[in-house]
Enzyme design. Sequence first.
Site, mmCIF file in Angstrom:
data_model
loop_
_atom_site.group_PDB
_atom_site.id
_atom_site.type_symbol
_atom_site.label_atom_id
_atom_site.label_comp_id
_atom_site.label_asym_id
_atom_site.label_seq_id
_atom_site.Cartn_x
_atom_site.Cartn_y
_atom_site.Cartn_z
ATOM 1 N N CYS A 79 -6.151 -2.986 -9.361
ATOM 2 C CA CYS A 79 -5.885 -2.290 -8.100
ATOM 3 C C CYS A 79 -4.379 -2.061 -7.922
ATOM 4 C CB CYS A 79 -6.462 -3.096 -6.938
ATOM 5 S SG CYS A 79 -6.330 -2.285 -5.351
ATOM 6 N N CYS A 126 0.029 -5.034 0.983
ATOM 7 C CA CYS A 126 -1.132 -4.333 1.525
ATOM 8 C C CYS A 126 -1.856 -5.231 2.535
ATOM 9 C CB CYS A 126 -2.080 -3.963 0.397
ATOM 10 S SG CYS A 126 -1.383 -2.753 -0.753
ATOM 11 N N CYS A 174 -4.346 -7.959 1.408
ATOM 12 C CA CYS A 174 -3.781 -8.923 0.454
ATOM 13 C C CYS A 174 -2.613 -9.706 1.039
ATOM 14 C CB CYS A 174 -3.341 -8.197 -0.809
ATOM 15 S SG CYS A 174 -4.706 -7.367 -1.646
ATOM 16 N N CYS A 222 2.780 -8.188 -8.357
ATOM 17 C CA CYS A 222 1.915 -7.052 -8.624
ATOM 18 C C CYS A 222 2.349 -6.309 -9.872
ATOM 19 C CB CYS A 222 1.925 -6.107 -7.438
ATOM 20 S SG CYS A 222 3.562 -5.542 -7.035
HETATM 21 S S1 SF4 Z 1 -1.758 -5.555 -2.964
HETATM 22 FE FE1 SF4 Z 1 -4.026 -5.591 -2.853
HETATM 23 S S2 SF4 Z 1 -4.712 -3.612 -1.993
HETATM 24 FE FE2 SF4 Z 1 -2.523 -3.454 -2.583
HETATM 25 S S3 SF4 Z 1 -2.552 -2.556 -4.579
HETATM 26 FE FE3 SF4 Z 1 -2.460 -4.773 -4.921
HETATM 27 S S4 SF4 Z 1 -4.609 -5.504 -4.993
HETATM 28 FE FE4 SF4 Z 1 -4.618 -3.375 -4.220
#
Ligand code: SF4
Length: 228
Positions: A107, A190, A193, A219
């Site tokens: 994601c 986000c 999260c 991330c």
């Molecule tokens: S923080 Fe969560 S919703 Fe945002 S891109 Fe990463 S996994 Fe996806």
Amino acid sequence: MDKLEQSIVLLKQAAAEYSGEVVFACSFGAEDVVLLDILDKQNIDIRVISLDTGRLPQETYDVMEKWRKKSDLNIDIYFPDADAVEAMIKQDGVNLFYDSVEKRKTCCEVRKIQPLKRALSGAKAWVTGLRGEQAGSRVDMQAVEDDKTFGIKKFNPLIMWTEQDVWDYIKSNDVPYNALHDKFYPSIGCAPCTRAISVGEDPRAGRWWWEQDDAVAECGLHANPIKK
Ligand code: SF4
């Protein structure tokens, strides 16, 4: 030279050395609004971009909008590829990030990394709001370093700043900031999260909190990820 002056010098250096080819990737977190304010006030010519993952908290959109109305900065917003999001959701659902670390990273790849790569394509350098005192292996970061992830130079003008420095600047300059910071969200990503943290918790404990303690709380935007 104080820390603010050092940051201004570094930003001007980035703009001069990489004229038209340097990008500031702004998440509208506390450090990033400090940099926005400096760029705005000092009239430093660095292109500003931001990523709209499609899952941001309303408070992030609110501060984004305040900056759009307040400053002359032209902030380009990048979105994920619609086909890639649709395919991902069709396969694993809208909340796939809760299912496994692997799916969470998928994601982040679709919603953050790929749009950031598009935003940085053609750039030779980028600017971040990372601070040296932020925990974990980032302590070996440099003010100017080679970014192994994107293969370009990376400028970290706030490397010497403490969290207190950041908030002193925000308060004394009346800088618009994300309202979630006042609700115990030191690190904001986000909406699904990110959660508030309790007193004594690590500042990044509210990011992907459901993952194992040894999971990497990043991330992929920055090399040298932090362990929770
Ligand atoms: S923080 Fe969560 S919703 Fe945002 S891109 Fe990463 S996994 Fe996806």
